[in-house]
Design a protein around this motif. Structure first.
Motif, mmCIF file in Angstrom:
data_model
loop_
_atom_site.group_PDB
_atom_site.id
_atom_site.type_symbol
_atom_site.label_atom_id
_atom_site.label_comp_id
_atom_site.label_asym_id
_atom_site.label_seq_id
_atom_site.Cartn_x
_atom_site.Cartn_y
_atom_site.Cartn_z
ATOM 1 N N GLN A 36 0.834 -1.208 0.000
ATOM 2 C CA GLN A 36 0.000 0.000 0.000
ATOM 3 C C GLN A 36 0.867 1.256 0.000
ATOM 4 O O GLN A 36 0.584 2.218 -0.716
ATOM 5 C CB GLN A 36 -0.940 -0.003 1.212
ATOM 6 N N GLU A 37 1.950 1.248 0.786
ATOM 7 C CA GLU A 37 2.863 2.391 0.820
ATOM 8 C C GLU A 37 3.505 2.620 -0.548
ATOM 9 O O GLU A 37 3.648 3.760 -0.997
ATOM 10 C CB GLU A 37 3.951 2.186 1.879
ATOM 11 N N VAL A 38 3.890 1.539 -1.210
ATOM 12 C CA VAL A 38 4.502 1.653 -2.541
ATOM 13 C C VAL A 38 3.497 2.228 -3.532
ATOM 14 O O VAL A 38 3.837 3.108 -4.337
ATOM 15 C CB VAL A 38 5.041 0.282 -3.017
ATOM 16 N N GLU A 39 2.248 1.761 -3.475
ATOM 17 C CA GLU A 39 1.220 2.284 -4.367
ATOM 18 C C GLU A 39 0.973 3.770 -4.105
ATOM 19 O O GLU A 39 0.831 4.564 -5.043
ATOM 20 C CB GLU A 39 -0.077 1.480 -4.217
ATOM 21 N N ASP A 40 0.916 4.162 -2.822
ATOM 22 C CA ASP A 40 0.724 5.572 -2.478
ATOM 23 C C ASP A 40 1.887 6.420 -2.979
ATOM 24 O O ASP A 40 1.691 7.496 -3.554
ATOM 25 C CB ASP A 40 0.577 5.745 -0.962
ATOM 26 N N SER A 42 3.944 5.718 -5.400
ATOM 27 C CA SER A 42 3.911 5.754 -6.855
ATOM 28 C C SER A 42 2.932 6.813 -7.341
ATOM 29 O O SER A 42 3.224 7.564 -8.278
ATOM 30 C CB SER A 42 3.526 4.376 -7.408
ATOM 31 N N GLY A 43 1.775 6.907 -6.703
ATOM 32 C CA GLY A 43 0.797 7.929 -7.061
ATOM 33 C C GLY A 43 1.334 9.328 -6.827
ATOM 34 O O GLY A 43 1.132 10.239 -7.649
ATOM 35 N N GLN A 44 2.042 9.506 -5.720
ATOM 36 C CA GLN A 44 2.631 10.813 -5.421
ATOM 37 C C GLN A 44 3.698 11.179 -6.452
ATOM 38 O O GLN A 44 3.772 12.320 -6.905
ATOM 39 C CB GLN A 44 3.232 10.817 -4.018
ATOM 40 N N VAL A 45 4.518 10.211 -6.832
ATOM 41 C CA VAL A 45 5.561 10.453 -7.830
ATOM 42 C C VAL A 45 4.929 10.812 -9.173
ATOM 43 O O VAL A 45 5.378 11.746 -9.849
ATOM 44 C CB VAL A 45 6.499 9.232 -7.963
ATOM 45 N N ASP A 46 3.878 10.094 -9.558
ATOM 46 C CA ASP A 46 3.180 10.407 -10.809
ATOM 47 C C ASP A 46 2.650 11.837 -10.789
ATOM 48 O O ASP A 46 2.758 12.568 -11.774
ATOM 49 C CB ASP A 46 2.032 9.421 -11.056
ATOM 50 N N HIS A 47 2.076 12.231 -9.660
ATOM 51 C CA HIS A 47 1.539 13.589 -9.514
ATOM 52 C C HIS A 47 2.665 14.626 -9.620
ATOM 53 O O HIS A 47 2.522 15.644 -10.310
ATOM 54 C CB HIS A 47 0.798 13.713 -8.182
ATOM 55 N N LEU A 48 3.782 14.359 -8.945
ATOM 56 C CA LEU A 48 4.922 15.285 -8.998
ATOM 57 C C LEU A 48 5.493 15.387 -10.416
ATOM 58 O O LEU A 48 5.870 16.482 -10.861
ATOM 59 C CB LEU A 48 6.012 14.841 -8.027
#
Length: 111
Positions: A36-40, A42-48
């Protein structure tokens, strides 16, 4: 007498199996949390990455409007070197050389 010793050995095996099962469930829970932490992340990195791409497009548009040579500015900038990307094959061999095996606790030390 033989049955008593066998029962004791079986009880020891059962106790060890229960400890192993509990530890395995604990590790599965930790892996789920990590996933779950990795998925979160990854989402943050995509947003950045999207935000950065938007900002770059805006800065390039402003630079073009002002007649600023972007390539010249980048050449003069004190930028850190770009990271070297490894091939997938090199990455796998590096992981193997690093010893990515997970150590297993010695069960006899728990007794």
């Amino acid at each position: 007498m033989g049955l008593g010793g066998t029962a004791k050995k079986l009880q020891t095996v059962m106790d060890s199996a229960e400890k192993l099962y509990a530890k395995m469930n604990e590790i599965i829970g930790e892996l789920k949390d990590l996933q779950q932490e990795v998925e979160d992340t990854s989402g943050q990195v995509d947003h950045l990455e999207r935000d950065l791409a938007e900002q770059r497009a805006l800065v390039e548009a402003l630079a073009a409007k002002e007649g600023i040579d972007i390539e010249a500015v980048l050449e003069d900038a004190d930028l850190p070197p770009e990271p070297v990307k490894e091939d997938a094959e090199e990455s796998e061999s590096a992981e193997a050389a690093a010893g990515t095996d997970v150590p297993v606790a010695n069960e006899s030390s728990d007794k």
